[in-house]
Design a protein around this motif. Structure first.
Motif, PDB file in Angstrom:
ATOM      1  N   ILE A  62      79.427  35.022 -49.391  1.00 18.74           N
ATOM      2  CA  ILE A  62      79.063  36.595 -49.477  1.00 18.74           C
ATOM      3  C   ILE A  62      77.404  35.702 -49.228  1.00 18.74           C
ATOM      4  N   ASP A  63      76.571  36.912 -48.086  1.00 21.81           N
ATOM      5  CA  ASP A  63      75.870  36.957 -48.151  1.00 21.81           C
ATOM      6  C   ASP A  63      74.660  38.636 -48.544  1.00 21.81           C
ATOM      7  N   LEU A  64      73.834  38.265 -48.987  1.00 23.63           N
ATOM      8  CA  LEU A  64      72.614  39.118 -49.541  1.00 23.63           C
ATOM      9  C   LEU A  64      72.137  39.997 -48.710  1.00 23.63           C
ATOM     10  N   ASN A  65      72.020  40.499 -47.976  1.00 27.06           N
ATOM     11  CA  ASN A  65      70.355  41.367 -47.006  1.00 27.06           C
ATOM     12  C   ASN A  65      70.152  42.106 -46.987  1.00 27.06           C
ATOM     13  N   CYS A  66      68.607  42.214 -46.761  1.00 24.43           N
ATOM     14  CA  CYS A  66      68.056  43.259 -47.400  1.00 24.43           C
ATOM     15  C   CYS A  66      67.155  44.117 -46.155  1.00 24.43           C
ATOM     16  N   ASP A  67      66.931  45.635 -46.200  1.00 25.60           N
ATOM     17  CA  ASP A  67      65.747  46.016 -44.727  1.00 25.60           C
ATOM     18  C   ASP A  67      64.320  45.541 -45.108  1.00 25.60           C
ATOM     19  N   MET A  68      63.004  45.116 -44.180  1.00 28.47           N
ATOM     20  CA  MET A  68      62.117  44.453 -45.087  1.00 28.47           C
ATOM     21  C   MET A  68      61.186  45.508 -44.488  1.00 28.47           C
ATOM     22  N   GLY A  69      59.741  44.504 -44.392  1.00 32.02           N
ATOM     23  CA  GLY A  69      58.854  44.749 -43.303  1.00 32.02           C
ATOM     24  C   GLY A  69      58.462  45.806 -43.603  1.00 32.02           C
ATOM     25  N   GLU A  70      58.650  46.850 -43.792  1.00 37.88           N
ATOM     26  CA  GLU A  70      58.592  48.523 -43.215  1.00 37.88           C
ATOM     27  C   GLU A  70      57.227  49.142 -43.403  1.00 37.88           C
ATOM     28  N   SER A  71      56.335  48.552 -44.396  1.00 34.87           N
ATOM     29  CA  SER A  71      55.260  48.589 -43.994  1.00 34.87           C
ATOM     30  C   SER A  71      54.847  49.277 -43.029  1.00 34.87           C
ATOM     31  N   PHE A  72      53.434  49.873 -42.989  1.00 29.70           N
ATOM     32  CA  PHE A  72      52.362  50.185 -41.703  1.00 29.70           C
ATOM     33  C   PHE A  72      51.150  50.690 -41.991  1.00 29.70           C
ATOM     34  N   GLY A  73      50.133  49.940 -41.631  1.00 32.10           N
ATOM     35  CA  GLY A  73      49.147  50.119 -41.377  1.00 32.10           C
ATOM     36  C   GLY A  73      48.824  50.176 -43.210  1.00 32.10           C
ATOM     37  N   ALA A  74      47.937  51.513 -43.890  1.00 29.37           N
ATOM     38  CA  ALA A  74      48.161  51.707 -45.151  1.00 29.37           C
ATOM     39  C   ALA A  74      49.552  52.195 -45.723  1.00 29.37           C
ATOM     40  N   GLU A 125      58.745  40.827 -54.000  1.00 30.38           N
ATOM     41  CA  GLU A 125      59.768  40.966 -55.568  1.00 30.38           C
ATOM     42  C   GLU A 125      60.991  40.713 -54.857  1.00 30.38           C
ATOM     43  N   VAL A 126      61.369  40.951 -53.636  1.00 30.81           N
ATOM     44  CA  VAL A 126      63.061  41.743 -54.123  1.00 30.81           C
ATOM     45  C   VAL A 126      63.847  40.265 -53.194  1.00 30.81           C
ATOM     46  N   MET A 127      62.535  39.429 -51.953  1.00 27.26           N
ATOM     47  CA  MET A 127      62.621  38.007 -51.666  1.00 27.26           C
ATOM     48  C   MET A 127      63.497  37.150 -52.092  1.00 27.26           C
ATOM     49  N   PRO A 128      62.880  36.956 -53.675  1.00 27.27           N
ATOM     50  CA  PRO A 128      64.007  35.641 -53.783  1.00 27.27           C
ATOM     51  C   PRO A 128      65.638  35.657 -54.494  1.00 27.27           C
ATOM     52  N   TRP A 129      65.467  37.377 -54.066  1.00 30.05           N
ATOM     53  CA  TRP A 129      66.797  37.118 -54.498  1.00 30.05           C
ATOM     54  C   TRP A 129      68.341  38.121 -53.952  1.00 30.05           C
ATOM     55  N   ASP A 173      81.188  40.195 -44.975  1.00 29.78           N
ATOM     56  CA  ASP A 173      80.585  39.284 -44.485  1.00 29.78           C
ATOM     57  C   ASP A 173      79.259  39.027 -45.577  1.00 29.78           C
ATOM     58  N   THR A 174      77.956  39.808 -45.376  1.00 30.52           N
ATOM     59  CA  THR A 174      77.308  40.827 -45.939  1.00 30.52           C
ATOM     60  C   THR A 174      77.108  41.853 -47.043  1.00 30.52           C
ATOM     61  N   LEU A 175      76.289  41.837 -47.945  1.00 30.22           N
ATOM     62  CA  LEU A 175      76.448  43.067 -48.630  1.00 30.22           C
ATOM     63  C   LEU A 175      74.995  43.876 -48.049  1.00 30.22           C
ATOM     64  N   CYS A 176      74.486  45.135 -48.418  1.00 31.77           N
ATOM     65  CA  CYS A 176      73.027  45.735 -48.154  1.00 31.77           C
ATOM     66  C   CYS A 176      72.510  46.002 -49.626  1.00 31.77           C
ATOM     67  N   VAL A 177      71.316  45.348 -49.946  1.00 28.75           N
ATOM     68  CA  VAL A 177      70.829  45.746 -51.090  1.00 28.75           C
ATOM     69  C   VAL A 177      69.209  46.525 -50.488  1.00 28.75           C
ATOM     70  N   HIS A 178      69.332  47.714 -51.139  1.00 32.45           N
ATOM     71  CA  HIS A 178      68.032  48.328 -50.560  1.00 32.45           C
ATOM     72  C   HIS A 178      67.339  48.006 -51.041  1.00 32.45           C
ATOM     73  N   ALA A 207      63.593  45.052 -57.175  1.00 29.30           N
ATOM     74  CA  ALA A 207      63.860  43.671 -57.475  1.00 29.30           C
ATOM     75  C   ALA A 207      64.685  43.617 -58.903  1.00 29.30           C
ATOM     76  N   ALA A 208      64.114  44.281 -59.732  1.00 25.02           N
ATOM     77  CA  ALA A 208      65.452  44.542 -60.726  1.00 25.02           C
ATOM     78  C   ALA A 208      67.223  44.938 -60.416  1.00 25.02           C
ATOM     79  N   PHE A 209      67.118  45.474 -59.381  1.00 25.02           N
ATOM     80  CA  PHE A 209      68.373  45.983 -59.074  1.00 25.02           C
ATOM     81  C   PHE A 209      69.229  44.431 -58.199  1.00 25.02           C
ATOM     82  N   ALA A 210      67.862  43.763 -56.886  1.00 26.76           N
ATOM     83  CA  ALA A 210      68.153  43.100 -56.797  1.00 26.76           C
ATOM     84  C   ALA A 210      68.448  41.170 -57.037  1.00 26.76           C
ATOM     85  N   GLN A 211      68.264  41.057 -58.379  1.00 27.68           N
ATOM     86  CA  GLN A 211      68.146  40.477 -59.048  1.00 27.68           C
ATOM     87  C   GLN A 211      70.112  40.915 -60.189  1.00 27.68           C
TER      88      GLN A 211
END
Length: 255
Positions: free
Chosen positions: A4-16, A24-28, A219-224, A231-235
């Protein structure tokens, strides 16, 4: 062995404005859906997230959304299919350039927020996303709701897909997610999420809110990544799946 794949939505910061716990989530996880500047994200955030994914060996995906920074892409908009196709090409192209500049490549595409649900209700909009990917001809896999309209239209067009399921959301017997406003719609207990992930990964089943068992291809599971204690949830999910003998594999380009 189940895979299985674990996917996560990322890069959603904007400016400040900061969103999510990407570092923290990326390693998991094994695949990252990176915002492309329409619903969220900016050039520096995109570059930082892409580079982090490359360094971690995580697959890079274009998280395409509606042009609504204020509403974070969660408000439906009246867009025509040709408009949506052009929007997707622009977003994919931006992330594609950033990935290339950072030594990576785009492996997949996943719609964000309101768009994710709009393409399930409107085949013309689903076909617009399919057309955008086909026009680029670079082997991008389309990620969409398991058994839903988008993955079916993509498969019919000969494109590679990944059927997506959710570990922290309750399902309805129809296969749709329970609306967030309903009690129990969001699973907060990490161990309950691990149990749901294991059921999806090893049996292709999920227990619905009314007690029925639903068959779901996953095929892939979403981690929010924007949830509390992400991070603890993803780990917990990563380690729980690994302990059960499930192999974690990232989404790959079809090139």
């Amino acid at each position: 062995m189940s895979r299985i794949d674990l996917n996560c939505d990322m890069g959603e910061s904007f400016g400040a404005w900061h969103m999510g716990a990407d570092t923290e989530v990326m390693p998991w996880i094994t695949s990252a859906n990176i915002a492309c500047g329409f619903h969220a994200g900016d050039p520096l955030t995109m570059r930082h997230t892409v580079r982090a994914a490359v360094e971690a060996g995580v697959a890079i995906g274009a998280h395409v959304g509606l042009p609504d920074l204020v509403g974070f892409g969660r408000r439906a908009m009246a867009v025509k299919p040709d408009e949506l196709e052009a929007m997707c090409v622009v977003q994919i192209g931006a992330l594609q350039a950033m990935a290339q500049a950072s030594g990576g490549q785009i492996a997949h595409l996943k719609p964000h927020g309101a768009l994710y649900h709009m393409v399930e209700a409107d085949t013309a909009l689903a076909d617009a996303i399919v057309a955008a990917v086909r026009s680029l001809g670079d082997g991008i896999r389309i990620v969409g709701l398991a058994g839903g309209t988008l993955v079916k239209r993509a498969e019919d067009a000969g494109l590679a897909v990944a059927h997506e399921a959710f570990v922290d959301r309750a399902y309805q017997p129809s296969g749709a997610l329970m609306p967030r406003g309903q009690p129990g719609a969001v699973i907060e207990d990490p161990q309950q999420a691990v149990r749901q992930a294991l059921s999806l990964a090893t049996k292709g089943e999920v227990l619905c809110g009314d007690g029925q068992t639903l068959s779901v291809r996953a095929d892939t599971l979403c981690v929010h990544g924007d949830r509390a204690h992400a991070a603890a949830f993803a780990q917990a999910l990563h380690e729980g799946l690994r302990r059960a003998g499930v192999e974690l594999v990232r989404l790959e380009s079809t090139q």
